[in-house]
Write a protein that holds these residues in place. Structure first.
Motif, PDB file in Angstrom:
ATOM      1  N   GLY A 191       0.820  -1.200   0.000  1.00 40.34           N
ATOM      2  CA  GLY A 191       0.000   0.000   0.000  1.00 40.34           C
ATOM      3  C   GLY A 191       0.856   1.253   0.000  1.00 40.34           C
ATOM      4  N   GLY A 192       0.210   2.364  -0.228  1.00 41.91           N
ATOM      5  CA  GLY A 192       0.883   3.658  -0.174  1.00 41.91           C
ATOM      6  C   GLY A 192       2.031   3.772  -1.152  1.00 41.91           C
ATOM      7  N   GLY A 193       2.970   4.640  -0.798  1.00 45.37           N
ATOM      8  CA  GLY A 193       4.123   4.894  -1.648  1.00 45.37           C
ATOM      9  C   GLY A 193       5.062   3.723  -1.792  1.00 45.37           C
ATOM     10  N   GLN A 194       4.938   2.754  -0.882  1.00 39.81           N
ATOM     11  CA  GLN A 194       5.817   1.584  -0.942  1.00 39.81           C
ATOM     12  C   GLN A 194       5.580   0.772  -2.201  1.00 39.81           C
ATOM     13  OE1 GLN A 194       6.221   1.094   3.816  1.00 39.81           O
ATOM     14  NE2 GLN A 194       4.294   0.588   2.863  1.00 39.81           N
ATOM     15  N   MET A 195       4.386   0.901  -2.775  1.00 41.02           N
ATOM     16  CA  MET A 195       4.103   0.198  -4.024  1.00 41.02           C
ATOM     17  C   MET A 195       4.908   0.797  -5.174  1.00 41.02           C
ATOM     18  SD  MET A 195       0.051  -0.494  -3.470  1.00 41.02           S
ATOM     19  CE  MET A 195      -0.168  -1.261  -5.062  1.00 41.02           C
ATOM     20  N   GLU A 196       5.345   2.046  -5.006  1.00 41.47           N
ATOM     21  CA  GLU A 196       6.181   2.695  -6.013  1.00 41.47           C
ATOM     22  C   GLU A 196       7.664   2.407  -5.776  1.00 41.47           C
ATOM     23  OE1 GLU A 196       7.413   7.210  -7.457  1.00 41.47           O
ATOM     24  OE2 GLU A 196       5.639   6.944  -6.220  1.00 41.47           O
ATOM     25  N   THR A 197       8.050   2.287  -4.518  1.00 38.75           N
ATOM     26  CA  THR A 197       9.474   2.174  -4.199  1.00 38.75           C
ATOM     27  C   THR A 197       9.986   0.741  -4.138  1.00 38.75           C
ATOM     28  OG1 THR A 197       8.999   2.294  -1.822  1.00 38.75           O
ATOM     29  CG2 THR A 197       9.489   4.365  -2.946  1.00 38.75           C
ATOM     30  N   VAL A 198       9.097  -0.229  -3.973  1.00 36.70           N
ATOM     31  CA  VAL A 198       9.501  -1.634  -3.865  1.00 36.70           C
ATOM     32  C   VAL A 198       8.910  -2.413  -5.030  1.00 36.70           C
ATOM     33  CG1 VAL A 198       9.313  -3.742  -2.474  1.00 36.70           C
ATOM     34  CG2 VAL A 198       9.654  -1.526  -1.347  1.00 36.70           C
ATOM     35  N   SER A 199       9.769  -3.121  -5.724  1.00 37.79           N
ATOM     36  CA  SER A 199       9.318  -4.019  -6.781  1.00 37.79           C
ATOM     37  C   SER A 199       9.183  -5.396  -6.122  1.00 37.79           C
ATOM     38  CB  SER A 199      10.339  -4.041  -7.919  1.00 37.79           C
ATOM     39  OG  SER A 199       9.928  -4.921  -8.926  1.00 37.79           O
ATOM     40  N   ASP A 200       7.928  -5.814  -5.879  1.00 39.46           N
ATOM     41  CA  ASP A 200       7.641  -7.010  -5.091  1.00 39.46           C
ATOM     42  C   ASP A 200       8.334  -8.248  -5.642  1.00 39.46           C
ATOM     43  OD1 ASP A 200       6.376  -8.389  -2.955  1.00 39.46           O
ATOM     44  OD2 ASP A 200       4.797  -9.063  -4.306  1.00 39.46           O
ATOM     45  N   GLY A 201       9.098  -8.903  -4.759  1.00 34.98           N
ATOM     46  CA  GLY A 201       9.804 -10.117  -5.140  1.00 34.98           C
ATOM     47  C   GLY A 201      11.145  -9.879  -5.804  1.00 34.98           C
ATOM     48  N   GLU A 202      11.435  -8.627  -6.136  1.00 31.49           N
ATOM     49  CA  GLU A 202      12.701  -8.304  -6.796  1.00 31.49           C
ATOM     50  C   GLU A 202      13.595  -7.420  -5.928  1.00 31.49           C
ATOM     51  OE1 GLU A 202      12.065  -6.807 -10.757  1.00 31.49           O
ATOM     52  OE2 GLU A 202      10.420  -8.218 -11.063  1.00 31.49           O
ATOM     53  N   THR A 203      13.014  -6.365  -5.371  1.00 25.78           N
ATOM     54  CA  THR A 203      13.807  -5.432  -4.545  1.00 25.78           C
ATOM     55  C   THR A 203      13.304  -5.394  -3.111  1.00 25.78           C
ATOM     56  OG1 THR A 203      12.427  -3.504  -5.039  1.00 25.78           O
ATOM     57  CG2 THR A 203      14.226  -3.991  -6.586  1.00 25.78           C
ATOM     58  N   GLY A 204      12.353  -6.237  -2.809  1.00 26.86           N
ATOM     59  CA  GLY A 204      11.754  -6.305  -1.476  1.00 26.86           C
ATOM     60  C   GLY A 204      10.444  -7.052  -1.579  1.00 26.86           C
ATOM     61  N   PHE A 205       9.701  -7.036  -0.488  1.00 27.26           N
ATOM     62  CA  PHE A 205       8.404  -7.706  -0.476  1.00 27.26           C
ATOM     63  C   PHE A 205       7.318  -6.755   0.004  1.00 27.26           C
ATOM     64  CE2 PHE A 205      11.166 -11.495   0.092  1.00 27.26           C
ATOM     65  CZ  PHE A 205      10.756 -12.213  -1.018  1.00 27.26           C
ATOM     66  N   LEU A 206       6.175  -6.807  -0.657  1.00 31.72           N
ATOM     67  CA  LEU A 206       4.972  -6.089  -0.242  1.00 31.72           C
ATOM     68  C   LEU A 206       4.049  -7.128   0.394  1.00 31.72           C
ATOM     69  CD1 LEU A 206       4.517  -3.982  -3.491  1.00 31.72           C
ATOM     70  CD2 LEU A 206       5.354  -3.154  -1.281  1.00 31.72           C
ATOM     71  N   VAL A 207       3.702  -6.925   1.648  1.00 27.27           N
ATOM     72  CA  VAL A 207       2.928  -7.930   2.383  1.00 27.27           C
ATOM     73  C   VAL A 207       1.605  -7.348   2.869  1.00 27.27           C
ATOM     74  CG1 VAL A 207       4.999  -9.195   3.062  1.00 27.27           C
ATOM     75  CG2 VAL A 207       4.088  -7.439   4.590  1.00 27.27           C
ATOM     76  N   LYS A 208       0.647  -8.245   3.124  1.00 22.53           N
ATOM     77  CA  LYS A 208      -0.699  -7.828   3.527  1.00 22.53           C
ATOM     78  C   LYS A 208      -1.035  -8.157   4.971  1.00 22.53           C
ATOM     79  CE  LYS A 208      -2.378  -8.180  -1.180  1.00 22.53           C
ATOM     80  NZ  LYS A 208      -3.190  -8.912  -2.121  1.00 22.53           N
ATOM     81  N   ASN A 209      -0.192  -8.931   5.657  1.00 22.80           N
ATOM     82  CA  ASN A 209      -0.484  -9.287   7.047  1.00 22.80           C
ATOM     83  C   ASN A 209       0.788  -9.776   7.736  1.00 22.80           C
ATOM     84  OD1 ASN A 209      -0.220 -12.175   6.416  1.00 22.80           O
ATOM     85  ND2 ASN A 209      -2.210 -11.937   5.399  1.00 22.80           N
ATOM     86  N   ARG A 210       0.687 -10.043   9.044  1.00 24.50           N
ATOM     87  CA  ARG A 210       1.873 -10.434   9.825  1.00 24.50           C
ATOM     88  C   ARG A 210       2.403 -11.810   9.423  1.00 24.50           C
ATOM     89  NH1 ARG A 210      -1.695  -9.496  13.884  1.00 24.50           N
ATOM     90  NH2 ARG A 210      -0.405  -7.754  14.493  1.00 24.50           N
ATOM     91  N   GLU A 211       1.525 -12.698   8.967  1.00 25.11           N
ATOM     92  CA  GLU A 211       1.995 -14.016   8.540  1.00 25.11           C
ATOM     93  C   GLU A 211       2.870 -13.899   7.298  1.00 25.11           C
ATOM     94  OE1 GLU A 211      -1.289 -13.390   9.369  1.00 25.11           O
ATOM     95  OE2 GLU A 211      -1.034 -14.304  11.354  1.00 25.11           O
ATOM     96  N   GLU A 212       2.417 -13.095   6.332  1.00 25.91           N
ATOM     97  CA  GLU A 212       3.233 -12.865   5.139  1.00 25.91           C
ATOM     98  C   GLU A 212       4.543 -12.193   5.518  1.00 25.91           C
ATOM     99  OE1 GLU A 212       1.258 -10.747   1.991  1.00 25.91           O
ATOM    100  OE2 GLU A 212      -0.241 -12.309   1.712  1.00 25.91           O
ATOM    101  N   MET A 239      18.151 -10.024  -3.990  1.00 25.28           N
ATOM    102  CA  MET A 239      17.223  -8.937  -3.683  1.00 25.28           C
ATOM    103  C   MET A 239      17.945  -7.727  -3.090  1.00 25.28           C
ATOM    104  SD  MET A 239      13.846 -10.994  -2.425  1.00 25.28           S
ATOM    105  CE  MET A 239      12.773  -9.557  -2.531  1.00 25.28           C
ATOM    106  N   SER A 240      18.982  -7.958  -2.319  1.00 25.90           N
ATOM    107  CA  SER A 240      19.764  -6.851  -1.768  1.00 25.90           C
ATOM    108  C   SER A 240      20.407  -6.041  -2.892  1.00 25.90           C
ATOM    109  CB  SER A 240      20.833  -7.394  -0.808  1.00 25.90           C
ATOM    110  OG  SER A 240      21.657  -6.351  -0.338  1.00 25.90           O
ATOM    111  N   GLU A 241      20.995  -6.741  -3.854  1.00 28.08           N
ATOM    112  CA  GLU A 241      21.592  -6.059  -5.013  1.00 28.08           C
ATOM    113  C   GLU A 241      20.525  -5.306  -5.811  1.00 28.08           C
ATOM    114  OE1 GLU A 241      23.677  -9.207  -7.027  1.00 28.08           O
ATOM    115  OE2 GLU A 241      25.302  -9.208  -5.537  1.00 28.08           O
ATOM    116  N   GLY A 242      19.360  -5.939  -5.993  1.00 30.85           N
ATOM    117  CA  GLY A 242      18.258  -5.280  -6.692  1.00 30.85           C
ATOM    118  C   GLY A 242      17.763  -4.058  -5.936  1.00 30.85           C
ATOM    119  N   ALA A 243      17.717  -4.153  -4.617  1.00 30.53           N
ATOM    120  CA  ALA A 243      17.268  -3.033  -3.792  1.00 30.53           C
ATOM    121  C   ALA A 243      18.222  -1.851  -3.916  1.00 30.53           C
ATOM    122  CB  ALA A 243      17.146  -3.476  -2.324  1.00 30.53           C
ATOM    123  N   MET A 244      19.520  -2.134  -3.867  1.00 32.97           N
ATOM    124  CA  MET A 244      20.496  -1.044  -3.994  1.00 32.97           C
ATOM    125  C   MET A 244      20.390  -0.372  -5.360  1.00 32.97           C
ATOM    126  SD  MET A 244      23.882  -2.317  -1.886  1.00 32.97           S
ATOM    127  CE  MET A 244      23.958  -3.989  -2.532  1.00 32.97           C
TER     128      MET A 244
END
Length: 175
Positions: A107-128, A146-151
């Motif tokens: 959600g929010g701006g994190q959907m712009e800054t994180v590429s899910d599964g490539e540069t980080g993870f976007l999660v919907k709950n504590r289990e995820e 993913m660390s290299e992708g994040a940088m």
């Protein structure tokens, strides 16, 4: 340090993964701003919860310096935050620039800054959140990729990148 940052969810996810990773530590860092109603209402609850947990593996850093924050990022494998309404979220970019892989709310701006599964993870709950944290702790190849992708992703939000985009825009509208 306010409840909107999802710190309690991060603590819960940490407690879940800590069973399998007893050497893992959680560092909570944030500002305590007197007069800020969110901070002043939440901080005593957070402090009390951490006191009751009595876990030496959880550290609370109040009003850390920029150098302290950078050292936390650099020494971390994971940056966790759960605020689906987060605005742009500069902390997420800072963590990526330091090589920590973000596990943040979908959600929010994190959907712009994180590429899910490539540069980080976007999660919907504590289990995820706990599952993705566990993956990053268990799988060195996934973490490294993913660390290299994040940088690399963080470079898109650098001052130089923004300056170049402004120059291109000005050229485009003045020609």
């Amino acid at each position: 340090l306010d409840a909107n940052k999802g710190i309690d969810m991060v603590i819960d996810a940490f407690l879940k993964i800590h069973e399998n990773h007893p050497d893992t530590e959680l560092e909570i860092a944030g500002a305590l701003n007197p007069g800020d109603v969110y901070t002043t209402a939440y901080y005593p609850k957070l402090r009390d919860r951490l006191f009751k947990l009595a876990k030496r593996e959880i550290t609370l850093r109040v009003n850390p310096s920029d150098d302290e924050i950078m050292n936390v990022y650099k020494s971390s494998r994971v940056f966790a935050n759960y605020n689906p309404g987060e605005h742009f979220g500069i902390c997420t970019i800072e963590s990526q620039a330091a090589g920590a892989v973000p596990v943040v709310a979908y959600g929010g701006g994190q959907m712009e800054t994180v590429s899910d599964g490539e540069t980080g993870f976007l999660v919907k709950n504590r289990e995820e959140m706990a599952d993705r944290m566990e993956l990053l702790l268990n799988d060195d190849l996934t973490f490294k990729r993913m660390s290299e992708g994040a940088m690399e992703r963080a470079k898109l939000f650098s001052n130089e990148s923004f300056a170049a985009k402004w120059v291109d825009l000005i050229k485009e509208i003045t020609l």
